[in-house]
Design an enzyme around this catalytic site. Structure first.
Site, mmCIF file in Angstrom:
data_model
loop_
_atom_site.group_PDB
_atom_site.id
_atom_site.type_symbol
_atom_site.label_atom_id
_atom_site.label_comp_id
_atom_site.label_asym_id
_atom_site.label_seq_id
_atom_site.Cartn_x
_atom_site.Cartn_y
_atom_site.Cartn_z
ATOM 1 N N GLU A 188 0.838 -1.193 0.000
ATOM 2 C CA GLU A 188 0.000 0.000 0.000
ATOM 3 C C GLU A 188 0.874 1.244 0.000
ATOM 4 O O GLU A 188 0.405 2.346 0.227
ATOM 5 C CB GLU A 188 -0.968 0.003 1.179
ATOM 6 C CG GLU A 188 -0.334 -0.205 2.535
ATOM 7 C CD GLU A 188 -1.365 -0.273 3.653
ATOM 8 O OE1 GLU A 188 -2.096 0.708 3.819
ATOM 9 O OE2 GLU A 188 -1.419 -1.305 4.347
ATOM 10 N N CYS B 169 -3.401 -3.669 4.354
ATOM 11 C CA CYS B 169 -2.478 -4.673 4.909
ATOM 12 C C CYS B 169 -2.880 -6.099 4.559
ATOM 13 O O CYS B 169 -2.201 -7.047 4.935
ATOM 14 C CB CYS B 169 -2.399 -4.524 6.427
ATOM 15 S SG CYS B 169 -1.974 -2.868 6.950
ATOM 16 N N HIS C 174 -2.399 -9.949 12.273
ATOM 17 C CA HIS C 174 -1.830 -8.717 11.707
ATOM 18 C C HIS C 174 -1.474 -7.844 12.909
ATOM 19 O O HIS C 174 -2.295 -7.667 13.817
ATOM 20 C CB HIS C 174 -2.853 -8.025 10.809
ATOM 21 C CG HIS C 174 -2.465 -6.620 10.474
ATOM 22 N ND1 HIS C 174 -1.258 -6.317 9.889
ATOM 23 C CD2 HIS C 174 -3.098 -5.434 10.682
ATOM 24 C CE1 HIS C 174 -1.177 -5.008 9.731
ATOM 25 N NE2 HIS C 174 -2.269 -4.446 10.209
HETATM 26 N N1 CAA Z 1 1.370 3.596 30.637
HETATM 27 C C1 CAA Z 1 0.842 2.459 30.136
HETATM 28 N N2 CAA Z 1 -0.163 2.434 29.214
HETATM 29 C C2 CAA Z 1 -0.633 3.627 28.772
HETATM 30 C C3 CAA Z 1 -0.128 4.850 29.259
HETATM 31 C C4 CAA Z 1 0.913 4.810 30.224
HETATM 32 N N3 CAA Z 1 1.456 5.910 30.733
HETATM 33 N N4 CAA Z 1 -0.796 5.848 28.636
HETATM 34 C C5 CAA Z 1 -1.693 5.276 27.787
HETATM 35 N N5 CAA Z 1 -1.586 3.932 27.892
HETATM 36 C C6 CAA Z 1 -2.337 2.916 27.129
HETATM 37 C C7 CAA Z 1 -3.813 3.232 26.942
HETATM 38 O O1 CAA Z 1 -4.563 2.857 28.091
HETATM 39 C C8 CAA Z 1 -4.108 2.383 25.714
HETATM 40 O O2 CAA Z 1 -4.224 1.045 26.093
HETATM 41 P P1 CAA Z 1 -5.632 0.265 25.953
HETATM 42 O O3 CAA Z 1 -6.047 0.407 24.518
HETATM 43 O O4 CAA Z 1 -5.307 -1.124 26.327
HETATM 44 O O5 CAA Z 1 -6.564 0.971 26.894
HETATM 45 C C9 CAA Z 1 -2.819 2.476 24.895
HETATM 46 O O6 CAA Z 1 -1.812 2.918 25.806
HETATM 47 C C10 CAA Z 1 -2.912 3.480 23.752
HETATM 48 O O7 CAA Z 1 -3.396 4.664 24.288
HETATM 49 P P2 CAA Z 1 -4.431 5.540 23.454
HETATM 50 O O8 CAA Z 1 -5.524 4.674 22.922
HETATM 51 O O9 CAA Z 1 -4.801 6.721 24.253
HETATM 52 O O10 CAA Z 1 -3.462 5.972 22.257
HETATM 53 P P3 CAA Z 1 -3.736 6.971 21.084
HETATM 54 O O11 CAA Z 1 -5.184 7.282 20.947
HETATM 55 O O12 CAA Z 1 -2.790 8.113 21.220
HETATM 56 O O13 CAA Z 1 -3.248 6.156 19.802
HETATM 57 C C11 CAA Z 1 -3.697 4.497 18.150
HETATM 58 C C12 CAA Z 1 -3.412 4.753 19.626
HETATM 59 C C13 CAA Z 1 -5.112 4.909 17.812
HETATM 60 C C14 CAA Z 1 -3.512 3.006 17.890
HETATM 61 C C15 CAA Z 1 -2.696 5.308 17.263
HETATM 62 O O14 CAA Z 1 -1.396 4.908 17.550
HETATM 63 C C16 CAA Z 1 -2.960 5.142 15.792
HETATM 64 O O15 CAA Z 1 -3.799 5.833 15.219
HETATM 65 N N6 CAA Z 1 -2.220 4.205 15.100
HETATM 66 C C17 CAA Z 1 -2.406 3.942 13.682
HETATM 67 C C18 CAA Z 1 -3.671 3.168 13.390
HETATM 68 C C19 CAA Z 1 -3.618 1.736 13.794
HETATM 69 O O16 CAA Z 1 -2.572 1.157 14.008
HETATM 70 N N7 CAA Z 1 -4.796 1.104 13.893
HETATM 71 C C20 CAA Z 1 -4.875 -0.297 14.201
HETATM 72 C C21 CAA Z 1 -6.069 -0.963 13.534
HETATM 73 S S1 CAA Z 1 -6.082 -0.613 11.785
HETATM 74 C C22 CAA Z 1 -4.994 -1.752 11.120
HETATM 75 O O17 CAA Z 1 -4.680 -2.731 11.715
HETATM 76 C C23 CAA Z 1 -4.440 -1.464 9.779
HETATM 77 C C24 CAA Z 1 -3.063 -0.926 9.939
HETATM 78 O O18 CAA Z 1 -2.097 -1.658 9.943
HETATM 79 C C25 CAA Z 1 -2.914 0.514 10.091
#
Ligand code: CAA
Length: 382
Positions: free
Chosen positions: A79, A111, A233
């Protein structure tokens, strides 16, 4: 006739950013990245590595002269391809020296594309059992500096040789797949970076896992007891772990969780390589785990947009003897980037005006790399 994975290997570029350095720079708690997301490092490609060179670098490590003659199908799943028209597989086919009597195509469904390639290859080998198919998943994952997705980036490629009487894993004739038209993650043609609705993408990933896992079990009559490991994945390792918890309990099946840890070994340090992430996880499990021959492995593939598939395979006798031996050496040899070096590397781009750009390749130690851009054409070393 058994058909499946005869050889498998990966490549990831020679630089990485440590999550501790990213956390400091972004004023984040490092535990959010290392525990919350389950990522330690992420691979960073220099401008001299693109989807095509990474793919060729992954494949060159697994192919023999005999394979180059027997391959008549080359599929690149990506992609982050380099061209809207010409398939990257044609350049990879050339770089590797595969015989010309072959089909070479590029496939796209986020993916998921490499999984579609593997299933197509399986049908192709069923009809042409003396031939072999090369499926390569190759991607650079970029969300932009300071973006929410930044800690889930990565770069790399996985090359898989599909053949009859495979030496590593035969694929079961069972698969459950699911499609729905959603916008959880996408990259319009005009954008260098993916757009993502982060939490929605997590939910959709798990919805697709549940749908395909349940459908597979209904169709086959199998249960979790028939599996020795589940692989996923892996956009970041925590999402795979949370999905495993949806169907398994650590008290009753600790082995599945132990194998999940093995299966995320390289993903934790390479990051998300999109199409190759599931197969990087499979390599991690095969290399770092100790599954016996005859073990059944479940594989969940997900491509945003979205298509999901749950399928399975069974390990062959002596599979460990046919794994690539120097992946760990490649990972250990990577250079750590400072946050400034990472951002500088991030911001380097190729020219788009047709003028002649000669790249600095003095840092390159990989067999294949991009040398120059001339008249809108990429020039690779061979
Ligand atoms: N200590 C330990 N854990 C902590 C923490 C700390 N100090 N602060 C936060 N966390 C935890 C949160 O509790 C959360 O865990 P849970 O989900 O188990 O509750 C985790 O860390 C992540 O925190 P947030 O959800 O608040 O993080 P975020 O909103 O900033 O971002 C994300 C997370 C949405 C995955 C972001 O990284 C993102 O957009 N990534 C790209 C998209 C992606 O990977 N999506 C996955 C599905 S899509 C797919 O699979 C296709 C692909 O390859 C892209």
């Amino acid at each position: 006739m058994k058909i499946g994975i005869d050889k498998i290997g990966f490549y990831s570029p020679g630089y990485f950013l440590d999550m501790a350095d990213l956390a400091t720079a972004r004023n984040a708690d490092v535990n959010k990245y290392t525990i919350g997301l389950g990522q330690d490092r992420m691979a960073m490609p220099p401008i001299t590595q693109d989807t095509i060179t990474m793919a060729a670098n992954a494949a060159v490590g697994i192919l023999s002269e005999e394979d180059l003659e027997a391959i008549d199908l080359v599929i690149l799943g990506t992609e982050s391809g380099t061209d809207q028209s010409k398939a990257g597989a044609t350049a990879i086919h050339h770089l590797l020296g595969i015989n010309p009597y072959a089909r070479a195509i590029e496939m796209k469904q986020a993916c998921y594309a490499a999984t579609a390639g593997i299933q197509l290859a399986k049908g192709h080998i069923a009809l042409n059992p003396t031939k072999k198919a090369l499926i390569i998943a190759s991607d650079i994952s970029k969300y932009g500096l300071n973006s929410g997705g930044e800690p889930t980036q990565g770069a790399g490629a996985v090359a898989i040789l599909i053949a009859a009487n495979p030496r590593i894993m035969s694929l079961d004739n069972d698969a459950a797949y699911f499609t729905d038209d959603i916008l959880d993650f996408w990259r319009p043609n005009y954008s260098d970076y993916a757009f993502v609705d982060g939490q929605y993408s997590n939910e959709q990933y798990q919805r697709f896992f549940e749908a395909t896992f349940n459908r597979y079990m209904e169709d086959t009559g199998r249960t979790l007891d028939d599996f020795n490991a589940l692989t996923f994945h892996i956009p970041y390792t925590k999402l795979g772990l949370k999905s495993l918890r949806m169907v398994a309990d650590i008290d009753t099946r600790p082995d599945l969780f132990e194998n999940f840890n093995h299966a995320t070994y390289y993903n934790r340090t390479v990051g998300n390589i999109y199409t190759g992430s599931l197969y990087l996880s499979l390599i991690s499990l095969l290399e770092k785990g100790s599954l016996a021959a005859g073990s059944r492995i479940g594989l969940f593939s997900y491509g945003s947009g979205a298509v999901g598939e749950f399928f399975s395979g069974v390990l062959e006798d002596g599979y460990k003897d046919h794994l690539v031996s120097d992946h760990q050496t490649m990972i250990d040899a990577r250079k750590r980037l400072s946050i400034h070096a990472y951002e500088a590397m991030y911001n380097v781009s190729l020219i788009k005006d047709g003028s002649h750009q000669i790249l600095d390749t003095t840092h390159e130690t990989s067999p294949f790399y991009l040398k120059e851009i001339k008249h809108h054409k990429r020039v690779y070393n061979k």
